[in-house]
Design an enzyme around this catalytic site. Structure first.
Site, mmCIF file in Angstrom:
data_model
loop_
_atom_site.group_PDB
_atom_site.id
_atom_site.type_symbol
_atom_site.label_atom_id
_atom_site.label_comp_id
_atom_site.label_asym_id
_atom_site.label_seq_id
_atom_site.Cartn_x
_atom_site.Cartn_y
_atom_site.Cartn_z
ATOM 1 N N CYS A 234 44.049 -17.904 -17.880
ATOM 2 C CA CYS A 234 42.760 -17.811 -18.525
ATOM 3 C C CYS A 234 42.450 -16.338 -18.725
ATOM 4 O O CYS A 234 43.131 -15.476 -18.179
ATOM 5 C CB CYS A 234 41.654 -18.448 -17.669
ATOM 6 S SG CYS A 234 41.863 -20.210 -17.344
ATOM 7 N N GLY B 20 44.402 -18.125 -23.278
ATOM 8 C CA GLY B 20 43.845 -19.469 -23.239
ATOM 9 C C GLY B 20 43.298 -19.851 -24.587
ATOM 10 O O GLY B 20 42.386 -19.199 -25.097
ATOM 11 N N ASN C 197 39.589 -16.375 -13.454
ATOM 12 C CA ASN C 197 40.996 -16.453 -13.871
ATOM 13 C C ASN C 197 41.843 -16.551 -12.612
ATOM 14 O O ASN C 197 41.766 -15.685 -11.742
ATOM 15 C CB ASN C 197 41.368 -15.206 -14.681
ATOM 16 C CG ASN C 197 42.863 -15.057 -14.922
ATOM 17 O OD1 ASN C 197 43.375 -13.959 -14.972
ATOM 18 N ND2 ASN C 197 43.555 -16.169 -15.079
ATOM 19 N N GLY C 198 42.651 -17.587 -12.519
ATOM 20 C CA GLY C 198 43.492 -17.783 -11.342
ATOM 21 C C GLY C 198 43.449 -19.223 -10.893
ATOM 22 O O GLY C 198 43.085 -20.124 -11.655
ATOM 23 N N TYR D 105 55.552 -11.986 -19.869
ATOM 24 C CA TYR D 105 55.111 -12.912 -20.908
ATOM 25 C C TYR D 105 53.604 -12.969 -21.113
ATOM 26 O O TYR D 105 53.127 -12.922 -22.241
ATOM 27 C CB TYR D 105 55.624 -14.322 -20.567
ATOM 28 C CG TYR D 105 55.201 -15.402 -21.540
ATOM 29 C CD1 TYR D 105 55.728 -15.438 -22.827
ATOM 30 C CD2 TYR D 105 54.291 -16.384 -21.171
ATOM 31 C CE1 TYR D 105 55.353 -16.433 -23.732
ATOM 32 C CE2 TYR D 105 53.907 -17.384 -22.069
ATOM 33 C CZ TYR D 105 54.440 -17.400 -23.336
ATOM 34 O OH TYR D 105 54.070 -18.370 -24.234
ATOM 35 N N ASP E 195 62.008 -15.035 -23.654
ATOM 36 C CA ASP E 195 61.368 -14.553 -22.431
ATOM 37 C C ASP E 195 61.689 -15.411 -21.213
ATOM 38 O O ASP E 195 61.712 -14.914 -20.086
ATOM 39 C CB ASP E 195 59.846 -14.486 -22.613
ATOM 40 C CG ASP E 195 59.256 -15.856 -22.939
ATOM 41 O OD1 ASP E 195 58.919 -16.606 -22.023
ATOM 42 O OD2 ASP E 195 59.152 -16.170 -24.141
ATOM 43 N N CYS F 51 57.697 -17.802 -8.766
ATOM 44 C CA CYS F 51 58.295 -18.737 -9.729
ATOM 45 C C CYS F 51 59.805 -18.520 -9.844
ATOM 46 O O CYS F 51 60.534 -19.416 -10.278
ATOM 47 C CB CYS F 51 57.633 -18.611 -11.090
ATOM 48 S SG CYS F 51 57.596 -16.937 -11.760
#
Length: 492
Positions: free
Chosen positions: A23, A49, A128-129, A268, A372, A468
Site C-alpha cells: 500500500c 496499490g 502500509n504493512g 520491484y 524481476d 521471501c
C-alpha cells in the site's frame, strides 16, 4: 432497474504471477487545500496499490471529511466536485492493494484511512504493512467489547488507541503500536497534527519532505517530487514524528532494534525514480543486472527486459556483458480498466493483452529475457511461448531476484508457500517447467552487493528483510504459526 453495488477494482486481472504491491501512504500539513496535494501524492504512489484509495481532510469550519473510492486516483480524486468536499490545511491519503482481510473481494469499509473519534478529538490513520498478530489482537479486542467495521488488520490500531488511558492522541498511538507486531509505516492526523511512524525494524519505507511552509510524509520520495516538496530525510526505524504549526518533533517509542528494511522494495515495489536509504532505486536495479551478468553469463544476441520492472536490470546486464539491449517485448500501456470483468475468451488471451513481441527484432535471435522475479511461473511460460512463436532461436531467462520460496507476512500479498514454484522445485526443475534453454537467478549475496553491501549478506545478522528468499523471518508470523504455518528450521 435495480442498481448494482459497486464492484471492487481488480488491479491485475490477468497477472497472478507477481507479488502484489503493498500500500502507499501520504500526508500533508500546513498548505491550502491539502487534499489536492494528497491526491497528487497518491497518484505518484499508485504503483503501490491500484485497488482503492481514500482521503481524510480536516477543516476548522467543517471538521473531518472523507472520501473512499475503488479504482485509480486519476478516475476519482481529480474531480472538482469531490475534492471540494475535502477542504482544509491537513489531509492524509492511502492507496490500497489488499494484503489482509477480504482479498479480492474488498468492501468499501476496508478502504483506508480509518477514522476514530476519541474524547480529545478525532484521529484518522493510514497504514502500509501488515500486523502479524492482528488475529490474536482482534479476538482480544472483540472479547473486550470492540466492534469492528472492517476486515483490515489496520483497524486494530484504532481500537487499541481507544483502549489507552493516555491523555493525547500521539501518546495513545504509542501505546497501541507497542502492542502490535509485524511491519507498519503509519501516517495519521488529528485536527492540528500530522503523525508518521515506522516499526522498529523499518520494514516499510516512509520519508519526510518540506512543501512551502508545510510538511509532507510519503511512502516514497517520488510522492514528494510530484508536489514539488524538498526531501528532508527518511523517518528512521522505530521513530515517531509529530508535526504541527510549531514544527517537527521526534520520539522513540520502541525498544531499539537493528534495521531490516524490505530488500524487495529495491527489486520491484518502489518506483525506479525513488531514493531508498540514500540510494537510487534505478541504480540498484541496474547494478542487479551487472551482478547477474557476472554470475550467470550466456552467449546470446540480444538482452530484452520483461516490461517494465525488468528494464533497469536488463540495461545493467547488457552493459556488463556487452550484448546489445533491445525492446523485444512491448507493453500495452492502455489496458487500464477496460477488462475489469473479461469474458473467458479474453481471459484466455492472458499476458498477450499486456505484452506483445517485437517480431522483426526477435526472429532468429538468441534472446536473454530479464525479469524481476518468478512466483508461480505461469507468466514466464506464456512469455517464453510468445518469444518462440515470434521465431527466437533460443530463450534464456535471467531473474533479478533470488528464488521466491517463502511467503511474505509483512504487507505483501504472496501466494501460499506450496504455490511458490521455488518452494517445490530446484532451479533446474524450474527451468524444465518453464521450458527455456537456461534459467538463472541472482544470488542472495549478489542482490546484497547490488544494494550497496560490498561484502554481500551478513548471514549472522542480515542487513535487510529477505524472508521471501531465505525463510528467515525477523518477526515471527504469530497468526500464521497458530494456523499451522511451518517456519524454517534452524538447520535448514
Amino acid at each position: 432497474m435495480r442498481q448494482q453495488p459497486p464492484q471492487p477494482f481488480r488491479s491485475h486481472p490477468f497477472d497472478d504471477d507477481k507479488l502484489k504491491e503493498e500500500c502507499g501512504v501520504f500526508g500533508v500539513i500546513g498548505v491550502t487545500d491539502a487534499a489536492n496535494f494528497v491526491a497528487l501524492g497518491m497518484h505518484a504512489l499508485q504503483h503501490r496499490g491500484q485497488e482503492a484509495g481514500g482521503i481524510v481532510a480536516h477543516d476548522p469550519e467543517t471538521g473531518f471529511n472523507s472520501a473512499r473510492r475503488f479504482g485509480y486516483v486519476r478516475d476519482n480524486f481529480t474531480k472538482a466536485s469531490l475534492m471540494e468536499t475535502l477542504p482544509g490545511p491537513i489531509a492524509i491519503g492511502h492507496v490500497r492493494y489488499s494484503t489482509a482481510g477480504s482479498k479480492g473481494n474488498t468492501a468499501i469499509r476496508d478502504v483506508q484511512p480509518f477514522f476514530g473519534e476519541f474524547a480529545m478529538g478525532g484521529c484518522a490513520i493510514a497504514h502500509n504493512g501488515n500486523l502479524t498478530n492482528a488475529a490474536a489482537l482482534r479476538r482480544e479486542l472483540i472479547e473486550r467489547g470492540s466492534i469492528f467495521q472492517s476486515s483490515s488488520d489496520s483497524e486494530c490500531i484504532i481500537h487499541l488507541m481507544a483502549r489507552s488511558i493516555q491523555k493525547n492522541i500521539p501518546e495513545r498511538m504509542k501505546d497501541a503500536l507497542r502492542r502490535v507486531e509485524g511491519a507498519f509505516s503509519v501516517v495519521a492526523m488529528t485536527r492540528t497534527k500530522l503523525i508518521g511512524v515506522r516499526d522498529p525494524l523499518g520494514v516499510r519505507p516512509l520519508v519526510l519532505g518540506r512543501v512551502g511552509d508545510g510538511w509532507a510524509l510519503s511512502s516514497e520520495t517520488c510522492g514528494l517530487d510530484i508536489i514539488g516538496a524538498e526531501f528532508i530525510r527518511e523517518i528512521e526505524p522505530g521513530e515517531m514524528v509529530v508535526i504541527d504549526a510549531k514544527g517537527v518533533e521526534s520520539f522513540r517509542p520502541f525498544e531499539q532494534r537493528k534495521s531490516r528494511f524490505c530488500i524487495f522494495e529495491h527489486v520491484y515495489f518502489s518506483r525506479p525514480d525513488s531514493i531508498l536509504g540514500g540510494r537510487s532505486v534505478y541504480e540498484t536495479r541496474r547494478q542487479i543486472g551487472v551482478e547477474l551478468a557476472k554470475e550467470a553469463p550466456v552467449e546470446a544476441d540480444l538482452v530484452c527486459p520483461v516490461p517494465d520492472s525488468g528494464t533497469p536490470a536488463a540495461i545493467g546486464f547488457s552493459q556488463q556483458s556487452g550484448i546489445p539491449y533491445a525492446m523485444g517485448i512491448i507493453r500495452n500501456q492502455y489496458m487500464g480498466r477496460t477488462f475489469i470483468e473479461p469474458t473467458e475468451q479474453i481471459r484466455n488471451m492472458g499476458v498477450r493483452l499486456k505484452l506483445n513481441v517485437n517480431r522483426g527484432l526477435i526472429k532468429g535471435k538468441r534472446i536473454i529475457l530479464v525479469d524481476d522475479s518468478v512466483v508461480r511461473g505461469t507468466t514466464s511460460i506464456k512469455i517464453r511461448e510468445m518469444i518462440l512463436d515470434a521465431g527466437a532461436a533460443e530463450v534464456h531467462f535471467r531473474i533479478a531476484s533470488p528464488p521466491t520460496a517463502w511467503p511474505c507476512f509483512y504487507g505483501v500479498d504472496t501466494p501460499e508457500r506450496e504455490k511458490l514454484l521455488a518452494s517445490t522445485m530446484t532451479e533446474e526443475e524450474m527451468r524444465a517447467f518453464i521450458g527455456v534453454d537456461s534459467l538463472k537467478f541472482i544470488s542472495l549475496d549478489g542482490l546484497y552487493r547490488a544494494a550497496g553491501e560490498a561484502e554481500g549478506r551478513n548471514n549472522a545478522s542480515p542487513q535487510y528483510c529477505d524472508a521471501c528468499f531465505s525463510g528467515e523471518y525477523p518477526v515471527a508470523p504469530a497468526d500464521m504459526i497458530a494456523k499451522g504455518f511451518q517456519v524454517k528450521a534452524a538447520a535448514e
